[in-house]
Design a protein around this motif. Structure first.
Motif, PDB file in Angstrom:
ATOM      1  N   UNK A 166      -5.699  -2.029  97.193  1.00 12.96           N
ATOM      2  CA  UNK A 166      -7.096  -2.481  96.684  1.00 12.96           C
ATOM      3  C   UNK A 166      -7.806  -1.384  97.525  1.00 12.96           C
ATOM      4  N   UNK A 167      -9.119  -0.946  96.483  1.00 12.18           N
ATOM      5  CA  UNK A 167     -10.026  -0.003  97.219  1.00 12.18           C
ATOM      6  C   UNK A 167     -11.340  -0.776  97.468  1.00 12.18           C
ATOM      7  N   UNK A 168     -12.065  -0.739  98.576  1.00 12.93           N
ATOM      8  CA  UNK A 168     -13.387  -1.436  98.371  1.00 12.93           C
ATOM      9  C   UNK A 168     -14.307  -0.442  98.680  1.00 12.93           C
ATOM     10  N   UNK A 169     -15.758  -0.863  98.283  1.00 12.19           N
ATOM     11  CA  UNK A 169     -16.667   0.203  98.487  1.00 12.19           C
ATOM     12  C   UNK A 169     -17.282   1.019  97.244  1.00 12.19           C
ATOM     13  N   UNK A 170     -16.180   1.071  96.333  1.00 15.80           N
ATOM     14  CA  UNK A 170     -16.682   1.821  95.270  1.00 15.80           C
ATOM     15  C   UNK A 170     -15.692   1.255  94.075  1.00 15.80           C
ATOM     16  N   UNK A 171     -16.557   1.187  92.924  1.00 17.34           N
ATOM     17  CA  UNK A 171     -15.445   0.838  91.525  1.00 17.34           C
ATOM     18  C   UNK A 171     -14.556   1.948  91.177  1.00 17.34           C
ATOM     19  N   UNK A 172     -13.385   1.780  91.311  1.00 20.45           N
ATOM     20  CA  UNK A 172     -12.508   2.928  91.090  1.00 20.45           C
ATOM     21  C   UNK A 172     -12.361   3.540  89.523  1.00 20.45           C
ATOM     22  N   UNK A 173     -13.178   2.879  88.763  1.00 21.70           N
ATOM     23  CA  UNK A 173     -13.383   3.590  87.499  1.00 21.70           C
ATOM     24  C   UNK A 173     -14.366   4.650  87.406  1.00 21.70           C
ATOM     25  N   UNK A 174     -15.261   4.611  88.581  1.00 18.55           N
ATOM     26  CA  UNK A 174     -16.177   5.705  88.691  1.00 18.55           C
ATOM     27  C   UNK A 174     -15.613   7.078  89.370  1.00 18.55           C
ATOM     28  N   UNK A 175     -14.438   6.795  89.657  1.00 17.36           N
ATOM     29  CA  UNK A 175     -13.768   8.070  90.615  1.00 17.36           C
ATOM     30  C   UNK A 175     -13.244   8.982  89.529  1.00 17.36           C
ATOM     31  N   UNK A 176     -13.752  10.253  89.627  1.00 22.06           N
ATOM     32  CA  UNK A 176     -13.376  11.164  88.556  1.00 22.06           C
ATOM     33  C   UNK A 176     -12.592  12.394  89.240  1.00 22.06           C
ATOM     34  N   UNK A 177     -12.274  12.674  90.465  1.00 22.81           N
ATOM     35  CA  UNK A 177     -11.597  13.469  90.907  1.00 22.81           C
ATOM     36  C   UNK A 177     -11.184  13.018  92.451  1.00 22.81           C
ATOM     37  N   UNK A 178      -9.789  13.639  92.943  1.00 22.52           N
ATOM     38  CA  UNK A 178      -9.352  12.961  94.019  1.00 22.52           C
ATOM     39  C   UNK A 178      -8.541  14.284  94.689  1.00 22.52           C
ATOM     40  N   UNK A 179      -8.488  14.286  96.044  1.00 20.85           N
ATOM     41  CA  UNK A 179      -7.803  15.395  96.790  1.00 20.85           C
ATOM     42  C   UNK A 179      -7.554  15.085  98.185  1.00 20.85           C
ATOM     43  N   UNK A 180      -6.645  15.813  98.939  1.00 19.73           N
ATOM     44  CA  UNK A 180      -6.335  15.385 100.140  1.00 19.73           C
ATOM     45  C   UNK A 180      -6.899  16.494 101.278  1.00 19.73           C
ATOM     46  N   UNK A 181      -7.582  16.151 102.256  1.00 20.47           N
ATOM     47  CA  UNK A 181      -7.933  16.959 103.439  1.00 20.47           C
ATOM     48  C   UNK A 181      -7.674  16.254 104.744  1.00 20.47           C
ATOM     49  N   UNK A 182      -6.900  16.822 105.654  1.00 18.42           N
ATOM     50  CA  UNK A 182      -6.358  16.534 106.938  1.00 18.42           C
ATOM     51  C   UNK A 182      -5.992  14.923 106.803  1.00 18.42           C
ATOM     52  N   UNK A 183      -5.135  14.829 105.949  1.00 16.03           N
ATOM     53  CA  UNK A 183      -4.520  13.610 105.825  1.00 16.03           C
ATOM     54  C   UNK A 183      -5.461  12.558 105.300  1.00 16.03           C
ATOM     55  N   UNK A 184      -6.389  12.729 104.873  1.00 14.83           N
ATOM     56  CA  UNK A 184      -7.140  11.624 104.221  1.00 14.83           C
ATOM     57  C   UNK A 184      -7.288  12.021 102.773  1.00 14.83           C
ATOM     58  N   UNK A 243      -7.774  25.367 111.004  1.00 12.29           N
ATOM     59  CA  UNK A 243      -8.703  26.202 110.417  1.00 12.29           C
ATOM     60  C   UNK A 243      -8.932  25.710 108.933  1.00 12.29           C
ATOM     61  N   UNK A 244      -8.367  24.559 108.405  1.00 13.83           N
ATOM     62  CA  UNK A 244      -8.656  23.886 107.260  1.00 13.83           C
ATOM     63  C   UNK A 244     -10.139  23.416 107.257  1.00 13.83           C
ATOM     64  N   UNK A 245     -10.848  23.843 105.999  1.00 11.74           N
ATOM     65  CA  UNK A 245     -12.264  23.250 105.757  1.00 11.74           C
ATOM     66  C   UNK A 245     -12.274  22.581 104.477  1.00 11.74           C
ATOM     67  N   UNK A 246     -13.037  21.653 104.328  1.00  9.21           N
ATOM     68  CA  UNK A 246     -13.040  20.746 103.136  1.00  9.21           C
ATOM     69  C   UNK A 246     -14.375  21.319 102.359  1.00  9.21           C
ATOM     70  N   UNK A 247     -14.051  21.625 101.014  1.00  9.72           N
ATOM     71  CA  UNK A 247     -15.068  22.066  99.910  1.00  9.72           C
ATOM     72  C   UNK A 247     -15.347  21.141  98.868  1.00  9.72           C
ATOM     73  N   UNK A 248     -16.802  20.960  98.834  1.00  7.08           N
ATOM     74  CA  UNK A 248     -17.252  20.210  97.936  1.00  7.08           C
ATOM     75  C   UNK A 248     -17.948  21.177  96.927  1.00  7.08           C
ATOM     76  N   UNK A 249     -17.761  20.837  95.457  1.00  3.18           N
ATOM     77  CA  UNK A 249     -18.210  21.917  94.330  1.00  3.18           C
ATOM     78  C   UNK A 249     -18.896  21.048  93.422  1.00  3.18           C
TER      79      UNK A 249
END
Length: 542
Positions: A168-186, A239-245
């Motif tokens: 289960x995922x709480x906090x956001x309706x999962x049908x609104x999630x349009x993109x998904x990726x991993x950064x620093x094991x998150x 040295x990894x960085x998280x990018x939001x486009x």
């Protein structure tokens, strides 16, 4: 005394006039166009080792070789919108999606199988996917911004809501999630149509999602389109960085591991890279992010040091910039741009959206040499490397395996190259092509043809017939006849073919044209080394 009239005396040696001279035969040697297809160069000063046309030839570091063919693997009910895979376990599991369902297949699926839906009732097939390893196993999450997030655990699918089990995922309706990726094991997520990103706990595919609002960072407005990890090396590290486009081409870069901790999360900067061509038009090369934008294939590292007006100078697609811009105009507002890296071939493939009544094609670049080519005959809805092999799906629902055999599912295809035009040392003079000799390295029968183009106009004649294969030439494990077929013995088994061709062409500039027809059951194993052109010249332009 006899008087002799000098006018009647025969000269001891008759002098030749210019009209009596037979033009000397000259030769010029052209190395195979290892620089690939280049359309962004002056007509009158085209680069050595380049081609103005390169279709279905793959440029290597040593020559050009015919691409492999394609074979129908299986099919689904509707147009192929997405291909993806689940890698955990002993055998990879592959998935294809149309607008309403997800279908499963594998390397063991029989060729030609019509697949049955594993997940149905969907409203979009344009998926973003992420597989993560946790203490509980490996899980594949898929989202499309319209339907509930789905998790695949290796055997079953589960829709994820705020109250579903076991995930289960709480906090956001999962049908609104349009993109998904991993950064620093998150696991990070984009909420479609907003400037909000979300993230889960470390090594988690479910749980409480925390919101990361980003609206105040961007000046151009729009909405978040995708996110990714950007690194200074090819692995995961500090040295990894998280990018939001955003869909307007702005990129916010953060560093740190925990967005909830101000001491472990900070903004590096916001940069303008140009409008992206969709969230599937991005890939990672050596840690750098390469984004397909309306201006070209731009590395995000270039945006840090260059003004947006200068980014084209750093574009991976600079050599084919006129054709890139032409594709942008043709596509208009169509979705479906695709960009995929094929590591085993050191290749990236870029596919424009499919258009009605158009022959399918895509562009490919050698990531080692930055040499471009064009593959025709593939009408791509989506393409993805599955199990280390390139696959594509089309609008009819067919799914094909690429780089296999020497034909496209039974149909022959033409390999064409027009080398750079050459003034042959003389501006303002005409040259006449007389003959040519092509040199090939080969292990399968080939039947190449050489022709000549003049004055910047390509003009390919009818394609040559495909070479006839003998049983020995087709010898391969599990298909050849024991003690009858001949077997290759490694690279020393390559042979050299020097073939002479009668050609004709007349103009101020000449270019060598190369053609092969590939229709064989196996891939044509050959490589063009060079072409020697014999010509006469010196006729002054009048």
């Amino acid at each position: 005394m006899i008087r002799i009239n000098p006018s009647r005396v025969r000269p001891q040696k008759r002098l030749q006039t210019p009209s009596d001279k037979t033009p000397a035969m000259l030769t010029e040697t052209y190395i195979a166009p290892v620089g690939g297809w280049v359309s962004n160069q002056p007509l009158a000063a085209q680069g050595a080792h380049t081609a103005v046309v390169l279709e279905n030839f793959w440029p290597t570091a040593t020559g050009i070789e015919p691409r492999g063919g394609s074979k129908l693997r299986c099919s689904i009910a509707g147009p192929v919108r997405s291909l993806f895979e689940y890698r955990a376990g002993f055998a990879d599991t592959y998935f294809a999606a149309d607008d309403t369902a997800i279908y499963e297949f594998s390397s063991a699926t029989l060729d030609g199988t019509a697949l049955s839906a594993s997940v149905s009732g969907q409203s979009s097939g344009d998926y973003s996917t992420l597989e993560m390893q946790t203490d509980g196993g490996s899980f594949l999450s898929v989202v499309n911004g319209r339907d509930l997030l789905q998790i695949y655990d290796g055997s079953t699918w589960q829709q994820v809501t705020g109250a579903s089990t076991p995930f289960a995922i709480t906090g956001i309706d999962t049908d609104r999630i349009s993109h998904i990726w991993a950064y620093r094991n998150r696991q990070f997520m984009v909420e479609g149509g907003t400037m909000h990103a979300w993230y889960l706990g470390v090594n988690s595919v479910a749980g409480a999602a925390a919101k990361l609002p980003l609206a105040g960072l961007f000046k151009k407005g729009g909405a978040l389109l995708f996110g990714a990890t950007w690194s200074s090396d090819s692995g995961d590290g500090m040295d990894d960085r998280c990018v939001f486009a955003t869909d307007q081409g702005e990129f916010a870069v953060f560093q740190g591991a925990d967005p909830g901790n101000v001491n472990d999360w900070g903004l590096v900067g916001v940069f303008d890279l140009g409008e992206p061509l969709g969230r599937r038009a991005v890939l990672t090369v050596g840690g750098d992010l390469i984004v397909a934008t309306r201006a070209g294939l731009i590395p995000i590292s270039a945006a840090v040091s260059k003004d947006p007006s200068q980014l084209k100078l750093a574009a991976l697609s600079r050599d084919i910039d006129p054709d890139w811009r032409h594709e942008i105009v043709l596509a208009g507002n169509l979705d479906g741009w695709r960009l995929e890296k094929w590591e085993s071939r050191n290749m990236a493939v870029f596919s424009p959206p499919p258009r009605e009544a158009e022959q399918g094609y895509c562009y490919a670049v050698n990531l080692e040499t930055n040499a471009w080519t064009k593959f025709t005959g593939w009408r791509i809805g989506d393409l993805r490397v599955l199990g280390r092999a390139l696959h594509y799906g089309d609008e009819s629902g067919a799914i094909f395996l690429c780089d296999i055999g020497g034909n496209d599912n039974g149909e022959a295809f033409q390999c064409r190259a027009c080398l750079a035009f050459d003034h042959l040392g003389g501006f303002g003079t005409f040259k006449t092509a007389q003959a040519a000799q092509s040199t090939w390295r080969y292990r399968t029968p080939i039947n190449p043809a050489i022709s000549i183009a003049a004055d910047y106009r390509t003009s390919f004649p009818a394609a040559p017939n495909s070479a006839q294969f003998t049983d020995g030439a087709q010898a391969s494990w599990d298909t050849a006849t024991w003690d009858v077929d001949q077997w290759a013995e490694g690279t020393e088994a390559y042979q050299i073919l020097k073939k002479r061709h009668t050609v004709s062409g007349h103009g101020e500039t000449l270019a060598v044209q190369v053609q092969l027809t590939s229709a064989a059951p196996q891939k044509l194993d050959c490589e063009l080394v060079s072409v020697v052109l014999a010509y006469t010249g010196g006729e002054v332009f009048a």
